[in-house]
Design an enzyme around this catalytic site. Structure first.
Site, short mmCIF file in Angstrom:
data_model
loop_
_atom_site.label_atom_id
_atom_site.label_comp_id
_atom_site.label_asym_id
_atom_site.label_seq_id
_atom_site.Cartn_x
_atom_site.Cartn_y
_atom_site.Cartn_z
N MET A 1 -45.81 -9.87 51.27
CA MET A 1 -46.92 -9.17 51.68
C MET A 1 -48.23 -9.68 50.63
SD MET A 1 -45.59 -5.97 53.60
CE MET A 1 -44.40 -5.36 52.47
N ASP B 1 -39.25 -6.50 65.89
CA ASP B 1 -40.66 -6.70 65.25
C ASP B 1 -41.04 -7.89 65.23
OD1 ASP B 1 -40.63 -4.23 64.02
OD2 ASP B 1 -40.03 -4.81 62.09
N LYS C 1 -47.03 -6.93 66.10
CA LYS C 1 -48.43 -7.28 66.55
C LYS C 1 -48.33 -8.59 67.24
CE LYS C 1 -50.08 -5.60 61.96
NZ LYS C 1 -48.90 -5.89 61.02
N1 SAH Z 1 -37.65 -7.02 55.69
C1 SAH Z 1 -38.36 -8.30 55.49
C2 SAH Z 1 -39.60 -8.12 54.90
C3 SAH Z 1 -40.68 -7.55 55.73
S1 SAH Z 1 -42.26 -7.35 55.12
C4 SAH Z 1 -37.45 -9.17 54.48
O1 SAH Z 1 -36.30 -8.65 54.11
O2 SAH Z 1 -37.68 -10.29 54.65
C5 SAH Z 1 -42.98 -9.04 55.56
C6 SAH Z 1 -42.97 -9.99 54.55
O3 SAH Z 1 -42.08 -10.65 54.28
C7 SAH Z 1 -44.22 -11.05 54.81
O4 SAH Z 1 -45.58 -10.75 54.44
C8 SAH Z 1 -43.72 -12.07 53.78
O5 SAH Z 1 -44.14 -11.56 52.34
C9 SAH Z 1 -42.31 -11.85 53.87
N2 SAH Z 1 -41.47 -12.69 54.91
C10 SAH Z 1 -40.92 -12.59 55.83
N3 SAH Z 1 -40.35 -13.46 56.51
C11 SAH Z 1 -40.55 -14.58 55.81
C12 SAH Z 1 -40.44 -15.93 55.60
N4 SAH Z 1 -39.64 -16.59 56.90
N5 SAH Z 1 -41.02 -16.74 54.83
C13 SAH Z 1 -41.66 -16.38 53.79
N6 SAH Z 1 -41.81 -14.88 53.68
C14 SAH Z 1 -41.49 -14.10 54.69
#
Ligand code: SAH
Length: 258
Positions: free
Chosen positions: A177, A38, A60
């Site tokens: 998000m 992903d 993406k």
């Molecule tokens: N499964 C992932 C979330 C996926 S949705 C998890 O558990 O973290 C994608 C969102 O996750 C992004 O829009 C952001 O809000 C958050 N996100 C993912 N990686 C991040 C990071 N390194 N720092 C801050 N936010 C993050």
């Protein structure tokens, strides 16, 4: 001859720092023959897989539209049926806004029961990196992980109800998000939470380029725009983040003094 069925493992890659991978995730990565990766999974983590593994990017990356979910599920099944050790690598935890639930359902319906390996979700890592707890006996009795971006056609999060509950029940809100909808979320949350409620926004949590903003609910969207806070970022709303406003000595702190 009976065909040998492969395996499918949904692996949480954590927030980005390879050192935050679990040992189970590392083992699964090393054993994988096919990797479906992903967005938001760092290259350093993908590099930990066996060099012989086939890597397919389904996010993406490269400016392409992300691969439709149905196609990903079909691809996983095809590879499992060919006898491959399939690892579906997702940012954070597969079961926090990772569509892991849908994938488990799809695979199960086709007769394949996947193994799930948890990862550290970004909201948790973001606060951990700043020494801020998500719960605290005096300031937060619980925590809500909530999406700022609902599925098209879905009415989305009931922000006023959530704000009122967070206020009375002392809950920390961790919004994923939410960057593009920050102004809307702010306006909706202000119906039930005071403008002075502390908020932290953490971008690229756990990665070398991590930065954060300490602000208040009343100033959220304005400060995010001023400091160009961009995705991927989590917004954490609640008293637990109040200490950040004092921590201006932190090397990656930006934003305004409270
Ligand atoms: N499964 C992932 C979330 C996926 S949705 C998890 O558990 O973290 C994608 C969102 O996750 C992004 O829009 C952001 O809000 C958050 N996100 C993912 N990686 C991040 C990071 N390194 N720092 C801050 N936010 C993050």
């Amino acid at each position: 001859m009976t065909q040998v069925q492969g395996t499918c493992t949904l692996v949480g890659a954590g927030p980005g720092d390879p050192e935050l991978l679990t040992l189970k995730a590392l083992k699964a990565l090393q054993a994988a023959t096919v990797l479906l990766v992903d967005d938001l999974v760092s290259d350093e983590i993908v590099a930990m897989a066996s060099p012989a593994a086939r890597v397919v990017y389904v996010g993406k990356r490269g400016g392409c539209k992300s691969t439709p979910q149905a196609f990903i599920e079909k691809l996983m099944l095809t590879e499992v049926r060919r006898g491959e050790q399939v690892v579906r690598l997702k940012g954070g935890d597969p079961f926090i806004f990772g569509r892991g639930g849908e994938e488990v359902e799809g695979l199960r319906a086709a007769g394949v029961e996947p193994v799930v390996v948890n990862g550290i979700t970004s909201g948790l890592a973001a606060m951990g990196s700043l020494n801020v707890p998500l719960t605290h006996r005096e300031h937060a009795h619980g925590v809500v992980f909530v999406t700022g971006h609902a599925k098209p056609g879905d009415s989305g999060t009931d922000w006023p109800a959530l704000a009122a509950t967070a206020h009375t029940a002392k809950l920390t809100l961790v919004i994923y998000m939410g960057v593009s909808g920050a102004a809307h979320i702010q306006a909706q949350l202000l119906t039930g939470l005071p403008a002075s409620t502390p908020v932290a926004v953490v971008q690229n949590a756990s990665l070398p380029q991590q930065r954060h903003l300490a602000t208040t609910l009343g100033q959220l969207a304005q400060d995010m725009a001023t400091h160009a806070m961009a995705s991927p970022a989590v917004m954490v709303v609640g008293q637990v983040t109040a200490s950040l406003a004092l921590a201006w000595a932190h090397p990656d702190a930006i934003g305004r003094a409270a």
